[in-house]
Every structure is written in C-alpha cells, then in structure tokens.
Design an enzyme around this catalytic site. Sequence first.
Site, PDB file in Angstrom:
ATOM      1  N   GLU A 188     -10.546  -5.870   9.140  1.00  0.00           N
ATOM      2  CA  GLU A 188      -9.969  -4.839   8.290  1.00  0.00           C
ATOM      3  C   GLU A 188     -10.438  -5.074   6.848  1.00  0.00           C
ATOM      4  O   GLU A 188     -10.352  -6.185   6.338  1.00  0.00           O
ATOM      5  CB  GLU A 188      -8.448  -4.976   8.365  1.00  0.00           C
ATOM      6  CG  GLU A 188      -7.720  -3.894   7.631  1.00  0.00           C
ATOM      7  CD  GLU A 188      -6.208  -4.057   7.751  1.00  0.00           C
ATOM      8  OE1 GLU A 188      -5.711  -5.191   7.655  1.00  0.00           O
ATOM      9  OE2 GLU A 188      -5.547  -3.029   7.934  1.00  0.00           O
ATOM     10  N   GLU A 242       4.366  -4.428  12.317  1.00  0.00           N
ATOM     11  CA  GLU A 242       3.400  -3.338  12.115  1.00  0.00           C
ATOM     12  C   GLU A 242       2.267  -3.923  11.281  1.00  0.00           C
ATOM     13  O   GLU A 242       2.437  -4.146  10.079  1.00  0.00           O
ATOM     14  CB  GLU A 242       4.054  -2.180  11.352  1.00  0.00           C
ATOM     15  CG  GLU A 242       5.202  -1.518  12.084  1.00  0.00           C
ATOM     16  CD  GLU A 242       4.747  -0.702  13.274  1.00  0.00           C
ATOM     17  OE1 GLU A 242       3.533  -0.481  13.433  1.00  0.00           O
ATOM     18  OE2 GLU A 242       5.617  -0.297  14.057  1.00  0.00           O
ATOM     19  N   CYS A 301      -3.201   1.206   6.892  1.00  0.00           N
ATOM     20  CA  CYS A 301      -3.309   0.406   8.118  1.00  0.00           C
ATOM     21  C   CYS A 301      -4.069   1.170   9.188  1.00  0.00           C
ATOM     22  O   CYS A 301      -4.717   0.572  10.029  1.00  0.00           O
ATOM     23  CB  CYS A 301      -1.925   0.031   8.607  1.00  0.00           C
ATOM     24  SG  CYS A 301      -0.854   1.449   8.797  1.00  0.00           S
ATOM     25  N   ASN A 306       0.808  -1.221   0.000  1.00  0.00           N
ATOM     26  CA  ASN A 306       0.000   0.000   0.000  1.00  0.00           C
ATOM     27  C   ASN A 306       0.842   1.273   0.000  1.00  0.00           C
ATOM     28  O   ASN A 306       0.404   2.301  -0.518  1.00  0.00           O
ATOM     29  CB  ASN A 306      -1.010   0.004   1.162  1.00  0.00           C
ATOM     30  CG  ASN A 306      -0.340  -0.076   2.495  1.00  0.00           C
ATOM     31  OD1 ASN A 306       0.736  -0.651   2.623  1.00  0.00           O
ATOM     32  ND2 ASN A 306      -0.949   0.509   3.494  1.00  0.00           N
ATOM     33  N   LYS A 319      12.479  -7.242   1.328  1.00  0.00           N
ATOM     34  CA  LYS A 319      11.546  -8.058   0.539  1.00  0.00           C
ATOM     35  C   LYS A 319      10.266  -7.233   0.406  1.00  0.00           C
ATOM     36  O   LYS A 319       9.425  -7.210   1.300  1.00  0.00           O
ATOM     37  CB  LYS A 319      11.333  -9.384   1.272  1.00  0.00           C
ATOM     38  CG  LYS A 319      10.084 -10.173   0.963  1.00  0.00           C
ATOM     39  CD  LYS A 319       9.793 -10.471  -0.474  1.00  0.00           C
ATOM     40  CE  LYS A 319       8.406 -11.079  -0.544  1.00  0.00           C
ATOM     41  NZ  LYS A 319       7.399 -10.116  -1.051  1.00  0.00           N
TER      42      LYS A 319
HETATM   43  P1  NAD Z   1       0.833  -9.213   3.487  1.00  0.00           P
HETATM   44  O1  NAD Z   1       1.002  -9.672   4.897  1.00  0.00           O
HETATM   45  O2  NAD Z   1       0.132 -10.085   2.542  1.00  0.00           O
HETATM   46  O3  NAD Z   1       2.256  -8.923   2.840  1.00  0.00           O
HETATM   47  C1  NAD Z   1       3.185  -8.056   3.439  1.00  0.00           C
HETATM   48  C2  NAD Z   1       4.571  -8.517   3.045  1.00  0.00           C
HETATM   49  O4  NAD Z   1       4.825  -9.749   3.712  1.00  0.00           O
HETATM   50  C3  NAD Z   1       4.729  -8.786   1.554  1.00  0.00           C
HETATM   51  O5  NAD Z   1       6.019  -8.426   1.149  1.00  0.00           O
HETATM   52  C4  NAD Z   1       4.539 -10.284   1.479  1.00  0.00           C
HETATM   53  O6  NAD Z   1       5.129 -10.866   0.355  1.00  0.00           O
HETATM   54  C5  NAD Z   1       5.211 -10.721   2.762  1.00  0.00           C
HETATM   55  N1  NAD Z   1       4.780 -12.012   3.275  1.00  0.00           N
HETATM   56  C6  NAD Z   1       3.563 -12.581   3.166  1.00  0.00           C
HETATM   57  N2  NAD Z   1       3.580 -13.806   3.757  1.00  0.00           N
HETATM   58  C7  NAD Z   1       4.825 -13.970   4.268  1.00  0.00           C
HETATM   59  C8  NAD Z   1       5.453 -15.021   4.997  1.00  0.00           C
HETATM   60  N3  NAD Z   1       4.821 -16.157   5.295  1.00  0.00           N
HETATM   61  N4  NAD Z   1       6.733 -14.842   5.376  1.00  0.00           N
HETATM   62  C9  NAD Z   1       7.395 -13.708   5.082  1.00  0.00           C
HETATM   63  N5  NAD Z   1       6.865 -12.710   4.363  1.00  0.00           N
HETATM   64  C10 NAD Z   1       5.584 -12.833   3.970  1.00  0.00           C
HETATM   65  O7  NAD Z   1       0.189  -7.781   3.575  1.00  0.00           O
HETATM   66  P2  NAD Z   1      -0.279  -6.879   2.340  1.00  0.00           P
HETATM   67  O8  NAD Z   1      -1.558  -7.465   1.863  1.00  0.00           O
HETATM   68  O9  NAD Z   1       0.840  -6.673   1.397  1.00  0.00           O
HETATM   69  O10 NAD Z   1      -0.537  -5.497   3.082  1.00  0.00           O
HETATM   70  C11 NAD Z   1      -1.695  -5.203   3.720  1.00  0.00           C
HETATM   71  C12 NAD Z   1      -1.551  -5.377   5.216  1.00  0.00           C
HETATM   72  O11 NAD Z   1      -0.472  -4.587   5.707  1.00  0.00           O
HETATM   73  C13 NAD Z   1      -2.778  -4.876   5.915  1.00  0.00           C
HETATM   74  O12 NAD Z   1      -3.164  -5.752   6.938  1.00  0.00           O
HETATM   75  C14 NAD Z   1      -2.334  -3.551   6.485  1.00  0.00           C
HETATM   76  O13 NAD Z   1      -3.071  -3.096   7.554  1.00  0.00           O
HETATM   77  C15 NAD Z   1      -0.932  -3.837   6.835  1.00  0.00           C
HETATM   78  N6  NAD Z   1      -0.188  -2.574   6.964  1.00  0.00           N
HETATM   79  C16 NAD Z   1       0.243  -2.189   8.222  1.00  0.00           C
HETATM   80  C17 NAD Z   1       0.914  -0.970   8.384  1.00  0.00           C
HETATM   81  C18 NAD Z   1       1.431  -0.536   9.721  1.00  0.00           C
HETATM   82  O14 NAD Z   1       2.362   0.266   9.770  1.00  0.00           O
HETATM   83  N7  NAD Z   1       0.879  -0.970  10.843  1.00  0.00           N
HETATM   84  C19 NAD Z   1       1.136  -0.163   7.280  1.00  0.00           C
HETATM   85  C20 NAD Z   1       0.669  -0.577   6.041  1.00  0.00           C
HETATM   86  C21 NAD Z   1       0.021  -1.800   5.907  1.00  0.00           C
END
Ligand code: NAD
Length: 493
Positions: free
Chosen positions: A385, A251, A285, A153, A176
């Site tokens: 969410e 996060e 988020c 995002n 990554k």
């Molecule tokens: P996601 O968890 O699907 O992916 C995030 C990252 O993690 C990607 O790079 C993905 O490839 C990696 N990933 C996924 N599974 C993994 C695993 N098993 N091991 C290691 N890496 C892995 O999240 P998304 O769909 O890309 O993003 C949306 C989420 O991120 C939402 O829940 C949002 O709220 C959260 N977010 C949080 C913040 C914050 O600062 N608190 C900010 C932005 C987004």
Amino acid sequence: MNAVPRYEHWIEGGWHTPLSRRYLETFDPSDGRPWAYIASGDSADVDRAVEAARKAFPAWSARSPRERGALLMALADAFADHAEELALVESRDNGKLLREVRPLIQYLPEYFRYFGEWADKISGDVISADKADMFAFREWAPIGVCALVTPWNSPLYLLSTKLPAALAAGNTVVVKPSEHASASTLELVQVLEKAGLPSGVVNVVTGLGPDVGAALVRHPHVGKVAFTGGLAGARSVIKASAENLAKLSLELGGKSPQLVFGDADTGAAVAGVLAGVFAASGQSCVAGSRVYVQRGIYEPFVAELVSRAQQIKIGPPSDPDSDIGPVAVRDQLDSTSGLISDAVALGARVAVGGTPWEAPGGSGWYFRPTVLCDVPSEAAIAREEVFGPVVVITPFDTEQEAVRLANDTEYGLAAGIWTRDLARAHRLIPQMQTGLVWVNTYRVASPTVPFGGWGLSGYGLEGGREGLLEFMHSTSVWINTSSAAIDDPFRMR
Ligand code: NAD
C-alpha cells in the site's frame, strides 16, 4: 498573532490536561506548519478515560433502546448543524480537500440516524431446539467499554462508522484518534455533548499509538476494540487482545485492483480509475492502486489516463479549484518517492508524475498524480500500500488472467470491475477475494451496507446490522418448561 490552539483530552465531559503535561504538534499539510497542539497521553490518562466510560456505562446501557435511538437522532441533527466548521477543522488537520471533506461530513449524520433507527430494533430470536420441554432464545447485550481507534485519512468518517453503532448498542467508549489528525474528533464530541450526550459516555484520549493507543487497547476493562489503521498497529492490537480478550474488528489497508475490460464504457472507467486512486491524494484504504486493462484497449486507455492525470490541478485544500491536495504526513513524500525509484530501478516506466510537487512559496506536502507502467510484479509498489497518488497499470489478455492478477495480493479489501457484460460481472464477482466489489463504479459507501476486508485487510464489519452486532455480546437462554424433577443429574440433557 492568533494563539496556537491547544487540545486536551476530553474525559467525562471536560478537558483534562495530560498527566505527563506533554503535548504534540499537529500540522497543516498545506503549508507544513504546526497549527495546534494535542495532548500526548499515556496509560495514566487512559486509566482515567476508561474509568469515566465504566462509570457512565450502567446508566447509559439502562436507558431504553428507544430513548438511545431518539438521542442519536438529536446528535445527528447537531452534527449536521456543525458540519461546516467540522469540515474546516478536518481539512486543515489532514490536508484533505474541502471540496471532498465538506460533502462527506454533511453525509456522516446519516450514520447516526441509521444506527439510531436500529437501537430499538435489535431483537434476539426464538430458536427451535431439539430438546423436549425446553424454550430457547438468544438475546443481545452491550459489551461495556469499547475502544475506537481511528487513522488520520478520514477521522470523522471512520469515527462515524463506529461510534453510533457502539452507542446504539448501549456501550460507552473511549476514542483514540490519530496523532496526525485528532482535532475534528475533539470538536465533534463537544457538539454531541451540547446536544445531550451524557458526559462520560464518549471520552477522547490523544497521543501516540504505541503509548496511549497501546495502553487503551490492552486495558483490562476494554471489552471491544474497533481499529482502523495499518498492519503494524493491528498486529499490536491483536497481541494486546491476548491479554484482555477484547473482541476485535480490524479495518486495515489494501492494494485494491480495478479490472477494465475491452467492452467497458472507457470514459466511465477512466473517470472511475482516476477517482479510485487520486481522490484524497490516494490516501484511502480502498484506493484502486493496481489497474489491469485488457490488451485491446490498453494503449488508448493509458494515453487517456495520462492526459487526464496531467490536467489534475494540485493545490491547497481550501481552493475550490484544487483537484488534489497535500498528503497528510510529511514522511509519505519520501516513502512514496522511494517506492517509485525502486520500481524504476527494476524497469518500471513513469508515464506521468513520479515526484513531489512544489507549491508556489515552496511549503506544503504535495505529490504529483503518478501513473506507472511496465512495473514488474516483484516491485514493492505493485504489492504494498502506498497511501499516495500512485497507480500501477498493467495489461491482461483473458478473464482468467485478470482474476489471477487481481487476487495476487495478501490484502482483500476492495475490487473494481468495469464491463458492460452483465454475465461477465456476475461470473467475476464471486471470484474476487475481497470484502467489497464495485461494478462500473468505485468508492461508494453507506451506513446500510457492510464494509470490511479479507486477509491482511482485516476482519469484522462496519455498517449494516452486522456492524451493530460487532458491538454486542450474544446470550443464549434455555428455559425449562417442565415441572418434572431432573431425572438423572449426571447426564447432560
Ligand atoms: P496507523 O496504524 O499508524 O494508526 C491508526 C491508529 O492506530 C492511530 O490512531 C494510531 O495512533 C493508532 N495506533 C498505532 N499503533 C498502535 C498500537 N500499537 N496500539 C494501539 N493503537 C495504535 O494507521 P494510519 O497511518 O493512521 O492510517 C493509515 C492506515 O489506515 C492505512 O493502512 C490505511 O489503509 C488504513 N485505513 C483503513 C481503512 C479501512 O476502513 N479499511 C480506512 C482508512 C484507513
């Protein structure tokens, strides 16, 4: 016809073809078409990248902190010089409005400057210990190789909250980025290396989370994982840390409440609620996706919010007149529609929006700004969410009820309070079970102010001194200042 760009992994200062030779398409959400390929990595690529970071660590951590700080300043300048092209790439890759991405990316070099300024000010402390003839102090040390895992995002923002802190502390990293939006990260790292960042200090591997992400976070030579993403990924990261015992900061998502009291400046509150949930098409988020309004102003507030939502102009990210762009991932259209229809089946009312929006020409992944009323608290949309432009709005009567409703969630990222009553604001702040509280504002962030959540929103902090120390180990030191021989070797002193 222009060739479709192809990004490889970035390891030790150069492009590396994935050992599997596999690539993934990355899409332009404004038309739903693939616009580039990224390397689809696996554990073999991770091994190479972690090895490169390990190799670079001794020289990078041995640089004087002042030198590292000065380099971070130069990196900030280079980042600023390339902000426009980076904004164009990021907006194309995740569909976020250029109008929003451009000023955000222009601001991100501040994170490099802020942590650059910290580099030579990380000091330990002398501790007065209750032992005779002992001098005790504490020092901070870099961890080694850090894994930075980011979502789609806001790739460069969420990289900038981590990378300069990791570097200032003396670590080397493997990044990554999300498989849905990796391009801006790969572009930025080239900018940083041209500005003097030594090769191998920052490496980038791309591909699917469960493949390359999982291999990275469980790697035995990764000592710290800074992860921003969803709960499922976070749970895997936590499980992986049972193997390598990497230090974690997580996060995660939220279902953040905004409380609007009868005494609030309602014009400001409506604007804050709109910005809190519809900016970035709700893909934030901290999206303020549960809004509670005191009953006396509930009806006019909803009417005003609906009228403002109706005026929101949906359109492509590059159009300066667009207020809201596409969602970044095609599946979100179906998941958002599904959550809305489940809520409607339970009695919720769609006051505005509720469906995907078809762009002229029929392409792209757009969803209408949506306001839902009368949503039963057991509906998934009231608890989960959405990561789309949907707000659930509910009346309340008393301050106590507002607090109970705000805290009725497993998440704990952010809360907004809208009131002109300063005493009320102070009363409420400590009652919010969240890592962030905004009063009469929403969605403000700075490198100087720590950011992090409670509960299912994760743990650890980004920003501020704490955000820096997340990338360091602490060493406590005891020096015996007496020359007397140890009197009893079998007694702990
Ligand atoms: P996601 O968890 O699907 O992916 C995030 C990252 O993690 C990607 O790079 C993905 O490839 C990696 N990933 C996924 N599974 C993994 C695993 N098993 N091991 C290691 N890496 C892995 O999240 P998304 O769909 O890309 O993003 C949306 C989420 O991120 C939402 O829940 C949002 O709220 C959260 N977010 C949080 C913040 C914050 O600062 N608190 C900010 C932005 C987004």
